[in-house]
Design an enzyme around this catalytic site. Structure first.
Site, PDB file in Angstrom:
ATOM      1  N   LYS A  90      55.350  -3.471 -43.966  1.00  0.00           N
ATOM      2  CA  LYS A  90      54.796  -4.237 -45.094  1.00  0.00           C
ATOM      3  C   LYS A  90      55.016  -5.708 -44.785  1.00  0.00           C
ATOM      4  O   LYS A  90      56.156  -6.141 -44.560  1.00  0.00           O
ATOM      5  CB  LYS A  90      55.496  -3.874 -46.401  1.00  0.00           C
ATOM      6  CG  LYS A  90      54.928  -2.640 -47.065  1.00  0.00           C
ATOM      7  CD  LYS A  90      55.478  -2.491 -48.471  1.00  0.00           C
ATOM      8  CE  LYS A  90      54.915  -1.267 -49.156  1.00  0.00           C
ATOM      9  NZ  LYS A  90      55.489  -1.058 -50.495  1.00  0.00           N
TER      10      LYS A  90
ATOM     11  N   LYS B 164      64.280   5.287 -44.600  1.00  0.00           N
ATOM     12  CA  LYS B 164      63.052   4.480 -44.665  1.00  0.00           C
ATOM     13  C   LYS B 164      62.051   4.953 -43.607  1.00  0.00           C
ATOM     14  O   LYS B 164      60.844   5.066 -43.875  1.00  0.00           O
ATOM     15  CB  LYS B 164      63.364   2.994 -44.485  1.00  0.00           C
ATOM     16  CG  LYS B 164      62.097   2.150 -44.489  1.00  0.00           C
ATOM     17  CD  LYS B 164      62.081   1.047 -45.466  1.00  0.00           C
ATOM     18  CE  LYS B 164      60.691   0.435 -45.583  1.00  0.00           C
ATOM     19  NZ  LYS B 164      60.675  -0.907 -46.103  1.00  0.00           N
TER      20      LYS B 164
HETATM   21  P1  NAD Z   1      65.893 -14.339 -46.754  1.00  0.00           P
HETATM   22  O1  NAD Z   1      65.030 -14.016 -45.637  1.00  0.00           O
HETATM   23  O2  NAD Z   1      65.549 -15.505 -47.606  1.00  0.00           O
HETATM   24  O3  NAD Z   1      67.369 -14.552 -46.185  1.00  0.00           O
HETATM   25  C1  NAD Z   1      68.379 -14.877 -47.073  1.00  0.00           C
HETATM   26  C2  NAD Z   1      69.128 -16.168 -46.637  1.00  0.00           C
HETATM   27  O4  NAD Z   1      70.015 -15.849 -45.574  1.00  0.00           O
HETATM   28  C3  NAD Z   1      68.222 -17.253 -46.111  1.00  0.00           C
HETATM   29  O5  NAD Z   1      68.728 -18.500 -46.481  1.00  0.00           O
HETATM   30  C4  NAD Z   1      68.325 -17.076 -44.605  1.00  0.00           C
HETATM   31  O6  NAD Z   1      68.004 -18.221 -43.867  1.00  0.00           O
HETATM   32  C5  NAD Z   1      69.781 -16.725 -44.472  1.00  0.00           C
HETATM   33  N1  NAD Z   1      70.151 -15.976 -43.296  1.00  0.00           N
HETATM   34  C6  NAD Z   1      69.449 -15.037 -42.646  1.00  0.00           C
HETATM   35  N2  NAD Z   1      70.194 -14.465 -41.698  1.00  0.00           N
HETATM   36  C7  NAD Z   1      71.392 -15.074 -41.726  1.00  0.00           C
HETATM   37  C8  NAD Z   1      72.593 -14.913 -40.989  1.00  0.00           C
HETATM   38  N3  NAD Z   1      72.734 -13.961 -40.074  1.00  0.00           N
HETATM   39  N4  NAD Z   1      73.621 -15.738 -41.270  1.00  0.00           N
HETATM   40  C9  NAD Z   1      73.515 -16.677 -42.256  1.00  0.00           C
HETATM   41  N5  NAD Z   1      72.433 -16.855 -42.999  1.00  0.00           N
HETATM   42  C10 NAD Z   1      71.381 -16.051 -42.744  1.00  0.00           C
HETATM   43  O7  NAD Z   1      66.075 -13.096 -47.748  1.00  0.00           O
HETATM   44  P2  NAD Z   1      66.269 -11.535 -47.482  1.00  0.00           P
HETATM   45  O8  NAD Z   1      67.155 -11.064 -48.564  1.00  0.00           O
HETATM   46  O9  NAD Z   1      66.640 -11.258 -46.083  1.00  0.00           O
HETATM   47  O10 NAD Z   1      64.817 -10.958 -47.707  1.00  0.00           O
HETATM   48  C11 NAD Z   1      64.179 -11.032 -48.949  1.00  0.00           C
HETATM   49  C12 NAD Z   1      62.700 -10.907 -48.742  1.00  0.00           C
HETATM   50  O11 NAD Z   1      62.390  -9.649 -48.179  1.00  0.00           O
HETATM   51  C13 NAD Z   1      61.895 -11.022 -50.016  1.00  0.00           C
HETATM   52  O12 NAD Z   1      60.843 -11.928 -49.833  1.00  0.00           O
HETATM   53  C14 NAD Z   1      61.368  -9.626 -50.232  1.00  0.00           C
HETATM   54  O13 NAD Z   1      60.137  -9.612 -50.886  1.00  0.00           O
HETATM   55  C15 NAD Z   1      61.253  -9.118 -48.829  1.00  0.00           C
HETATM   56  N6  NAD Z   1      61.294  -7.655 -48.708  1.00  0.00           N
HETATM   57  C16 NAD Z   1      60.310  -7.070 -47.978  1.00  0.00           C
HETATM   58  C17 NAD Z   1      60.326  -5.707 -47.789  1.00  0.00           C
HETATM   59  C18 NAD Z   1      59.290  -5.057 -46.904  1.00  0.00           C
HETATM   60  O14 NAD Z   1      59.225  -3.833 -46.884  1.00  0.00           O
HETATM   61  N7  NAD Z   1      58.522  -5.817 -46.172  1.00  0.00           N
HETATM   62  C19 NAD Z   1      61.344  -4.930 -48.362  1.00  0.00           C
HETATM   63  C20 NAD Z   1      62.335  -5.569 -49.100  1.00  0.00           C
HETATM   64  C21 NAD Z   1      62.303  -6.946 -49.266  1.00  0.00           C
HETATM   65  N1  GLY Z   2      60.343  -1.956 -49.498  1.00  0.00           N
HETATM   66  C1  GLY Z   2      59.339  -1.051 -49.950  1.00  0.00           C
HETATM   67  C2  GLY Z   2      58.514  -0.486 -48.849  1.00  0.00           C
HETATM   68  O1  GLY Z   2      58.658  -0.801 -47.704  1.00  0.00           O
HETATM   69  O2  GLY Z   2      57.671   0.312 -49.120  1.00  0.00           O
END
Ligand code: NAD
Ligand code: GLY
Length: 374
Positions: A156, A240
């Site tokens: 996704k 997943k």
């Molecule tokens: P993010 O990518 O914003 O990362 C969170 C924070 O951590 C950011 O500031 C980033 O720069 C920092 N960071 C990343 N790796 C780090 C590390 N190793 N050390 C220190 N800092 C680090 O947020 P997230 O929680 O990783 O992802 C959230 C996003 O994922 C949302 O946009 C959500 O919609 C999406 N998401 C997508 C799916 C999918 O199936 N595609 C599933 C769940 C969530």
């Molecule tokens: N995070 C929901 C999906 O991948 O379907």
């Protein structure tokens, strides 16, 4: 378990190697501590010499410099793109920074993109890969807990729209997911807790045995115990991978269950403004709300509901809806991607580890529920 690779004595081989089985588009998920020390797997997937490492201004100095250096040393022509950091930048403007850089460097269809970062980077780079010159290969190198257990797997990809989370995107699978668990050492506590929400989701919505295991190991998980954490990441990816293999495009009701807590959660994120609550915080609260709704409908018993909400709280996540107002929540929920013919479809529980898509709930009942959850 794989044996250590003798040609790289200081770099452990993957502690676990799973596969997302999608016929000709199947790919591996490699999980291990220190995997980024060995770039041979990335190089094997590059059809040409050009590799573009896309990261952000926070993660790039932590892990991008080393990775780029190793790739260059091995003969790759490395381009780096560092995007602004944060959910608030998961938009058209930032996506265009990727396209601008790819075009400025005349990147062709053999170019391999590497998404190095959390879910925001993974989702945006995946979408750029899906659309640049109608599709180029990409690899996910997730560096947050949330991305390692969820967003990097399954294809996704998306950006946000001011009116809705992840509304513009595509299903587009990576060629590999490389999870180096060592990267979690630098992850801030709040981001770590956010990732815990998606781990809990798998237990609550799909796997009661995993729920029991998380419950028993939650203190160790909260302390980032390496061995317990490795098990949680592996089991989350296994679940997943199986769900995605059975319902890649979310058409038969299987994959939608991974959205447990997300109908409320996405509405909270959009209503508050992207990045105000982290994705996992909104999902944690959304799962508590979906649990309470299931309880109110008499689908689960109080003891089960209490166990679930207690787990979300113990993981340090919110369980109470922020002061948004039920009409605003309902308005955002009306644009949820699971909706059909204007009907809101919620993921609710029939039991611990057993969820289903419910499209039969009267809008008034949802409004009343939201009003009592202020
Ligand atoms: P993010 O990518 O914003 O990362 C969170 C924070 O951590 C950011 O500031 C980033 O720069 C920092 N960071 C990343 N790796 C780090 C590390 N190793 N050390 C220190 N800092 C680090 O947020 P997230 O929680 O990783 O992802 C959230 C996003 O994922 C949302 O946009 C959500 O919609 C999406 N998401 C997508 C799916 C999918 O199936 N595609 C599933 C769940 C969530
Ligand atoms: N995070 C929901 C999906 O991948 O379907």
């Amino acid at each position: 378990m794989n044996q250590p690779n003798p040609s790289h004595p200081t770099v452990p081989a993957a502690e676990a190697r799973l596969q997302v089985q999608l016929g000709g588009r199947s790919y591996d998920i490699a999980i291990g501590a220190g995997l980024l020390g060995d770039v041979s797997a990335i190089l094997r997937l590059a059809a040409g010499s050009r590799i573009v490492v896309v990261s952000n201004t926070l993660v790039s100095p932590l892990y991008g410099d080393d990775l780029a250096q190793r790739l260059s040393k091995a003969g790759a022509d490395v381009v780096r793109i560092d995007l602004p950091d944060g959910e608030v930048h998961k938009d058209w403007h930032t996506l265009n920074i990727i396209f601008d850089a790819l075009l400025a460097r005349a990147c062709d269809r053999k170019t391999l993109l590497v998404a190095l970062g959390g879910g925001v980077i993974g989702d945006m780079v995946g979408f750029a890969a899906a659309t640049y010159q109608r599709g180029v290969p990409f690899i996910q190198v997730p560096t947050t807990l949330l991305a390692q257990v969820d967003s990097s797997v399954g294809g996704k990809t998306a950006i946000n729209h001011p009116l809705g989370k992840n509304m513009i995107g595509a299903f587009y699978q990576p060629r590999m997911v490389m999870i180096d668990t060592n990267t979690l050492a630098t992850l801030p506590a709040r981001e770590y807790r956010s990732g815990m929400a998606e781990i809990i989701k798998y237990g609550v919505a799909l796997d009661a045995e995993f729920f029991d295991w998380i419950e028993a190991n939650l203190n160790l998980l909260n302390q980032r115990d390496p061995s317990v954490l490795a098990t949680a990441i592996r089991r989350s990816c296994e679940i997943k991978a199986a769900v995605v293999a059975a319902d890649e495009y979310e058409t038969n009701g299987g994959r939608a269950l991974l959205n447990f807590g997300h109908t409320f959660g996405h509405a909270i994120e959009t209503a508050l403004g992207y990045g105000v609550w982290l994705h996992g915080e909104a999902v944690g609260c959304g799962m508590a709300m979906a649990t309470r709704f299931s309880l109110a409908l008499g689908q689960i018993d109080a003891a089960t509901g209490n166990r679930i909400i207690a787990m979300i709280e113990r993981a340090g996540l919110p369980v109470k809806m922020p002061p948004i107002g039920s009409e605003v929540m309902l308005d955002h929920m009306s644009r949820d991607k699971k909706n059909e013919d204007g009907v809101i479809r919620l993921i609710l529980l029939d039991a611990l580890g057993k969820s289903r898509v419910d499209g039969g709930i009267d809008r008034r009942a949802i409004r009343n529920f939201l009003a009592t959850n202020q």
